[in-house]
Design an enzyme around this catalytic site. Structure first.
Site: not given
Ligand code: 13P
Ligand code: MG
Ligand code: MG
Ligand code: 13P
Length: 366
Positions: A13, A230, A233
């Site tokens: 990402d 964090y 994800k």
């Molecule tokens: P991503 O992992 O797809 O960037 O999403 C992060 C997030 O915090 C979604 O609410």
């Molecule tokens: Mg993202």
């Molecule tokens: Mg993502």
């Protein structure tokens, strides 16, 4: 094709449009431009670039083998170039998954997700590349189990003598960095003790038992464990070879007709159903979700990627999508309560511990 071919899928990402919901066309174009240069230069046999939500997926074929520094560097440099485009557009979380300052040998442990396999290309070689957004790498456990171990899903386990012996599953303990190989069907119950806990144990590869040929490979990166905090994800990828002694394409897709729950979704902190969708519908926006899975199918022809076919672009997944929406609505009603919010221990890598710390001194003995 003489010799072995390597299929590498590397994803990151590197910026979202809008928020975390999708990718920008200029970022995708940059990815294609960089890989095209590498193909012209002879490093890649072929490539494709696609997206799942805010994740950029690089699909590459080459003859360098798995964990090849040149290929990993190409992917890293491509993500760095894409990040520059994302920064110029002020996309959300530009460079989000690039956790290291500079490339050092292998992108594993540096943020991007990697699923690779090296094999002798068969006369006809159908491969499926799965990519998830707003979910965790353990999201592949249940479908891989069904594909390679459940005769109610995969008729070939009963019917096809070439897979009747079963498969070996390589399972990874992400907290202890150890792995174990289970031979199935005879060790099915032992294996389920572990893989039924997908935020802890991941199926990272599957091999056919009778000849040891690789059948599936998945990314096992856990960003929070790399970064210690964090950072979005993990949004994993998985590659599955099909047919002729391996699950038929339809058997490999069938597990996704059940939108099982995965951790991920909003702030990576919630359980939600994994909805199978076409790439054009992989734009999670309800509470940043629900989690999505897309699947690109290719036929390899001397390493060339013939396709892709967008495999979930099919009305036969309509009911799975409807069920996912119903389950999403049901879970959402829990708001900040478990089991919609992740278990307390899993929240360790979110911003929630800051609140816990603030209140540390207010807890009194009783
Ligand atoms: P991503 O992992 O797809 O960037 O999403 C992060 C997030 O915090 C979604 O609410
Ligand atoms: Mg993202
Ligand atoms: Mg993502
Ligand atoms: P193969 O054994 O040729 O893969 O055929 C199985 C099949 O396609 C049935 O769906």
């Amino acid at each position: 094709m003489a010799g072995k071919i390597t299929l590498s899928v590397i994803k990151a990402d590197i910026g979202g449009l809008v928020g975390h919901s999708a990718s920008h066309p200029d970022v995708i174009a940059k990815g294609r431009e960089e890989l095209e240069k590498a193909q012209k230069g002879g490093l890649l046999v072929d490539f494709d670039v696609f997206t799942c939500g805010d994740d950029l997926e690089l699909v590459m074929t080459h003859t360098q083998g798995t964990d090849a520094e040149k290929i990993h560097k190409l992917a890293w440099d491509t993500f760095v170039a894409g990040t520059e485009v994302a920064k110029g557009l002020h996309l959300y979380g530009a460079g989000q998954d690039l956790l290291a300052d500079a490339f050092s040998g292998n992108v594993k442990g540096m943020g991007p997700g990697v699923a690779e396999m090296e094999f002798e290309e068969r006369k006809s070689e159908p491969v499926l590349v799965f990519a998830g957004d707003k979910c965790a790498p353990g999201a592949w456990n249940l479908p891989l189990y069904k594909m390679f171990a459940d005769p109610f899903n995969t008729a070939g386990l009963v019917i096809d003598p070439n897979m009747h012996d079963g498969f070996r599953f390589d399972v990874y303990d992400i907290h202890k960095s150890k792995h174990i190989v289970f031979s199935c069907p005879e060790e099915l119950y032992d294996m389920l003790v572990f893989v039924g806990s997908p935020d802890h144990f991941l199926i990272r590869a599957v091999y056919r038992k009778d000849d040891g040929d690789i059948a599936a490979s998945s990314s096992t990166q856990k960003l929070a464990l790399i970064a210690g905090r964090y950072v979005g994800k993990d949004d994993p990828v998985c590659v599955v070879r099909c047919q002729s002694g391996l699950p038929a394409v339809g058997e490999a897709l069938e597990p996704f007709a059940f939108p099982h729950t995965t951790s991920g979704w909003m702030r990576g902190s919630h359980m939600g159903p994994l909805m199978p969708v076409s790439v054009k519908e992989a734009h999670p926006s309800r509470f940043d979700g629900p989690p999505r899975v897309v699947c690109m199918g290719y036929q390899l022809a001397d390493g060339k990627l013939i396709g892709p076919r967008d495999m979930f672009d099919d009305p036969s997944y309509d009911e799975a999508r409807r069920t996912a929406n119903l389950v999403a609505g049901y879970l959402r009603k829990h708001g900040p309560f478990e089991p919609h919010r992740l278990p307390f221990a899993e929240m360790e890598y979110t911003t929630m511990p800051a609140v816990q710390e603030k209140l540390e001194g207010r807890w009194e003995d009783i």
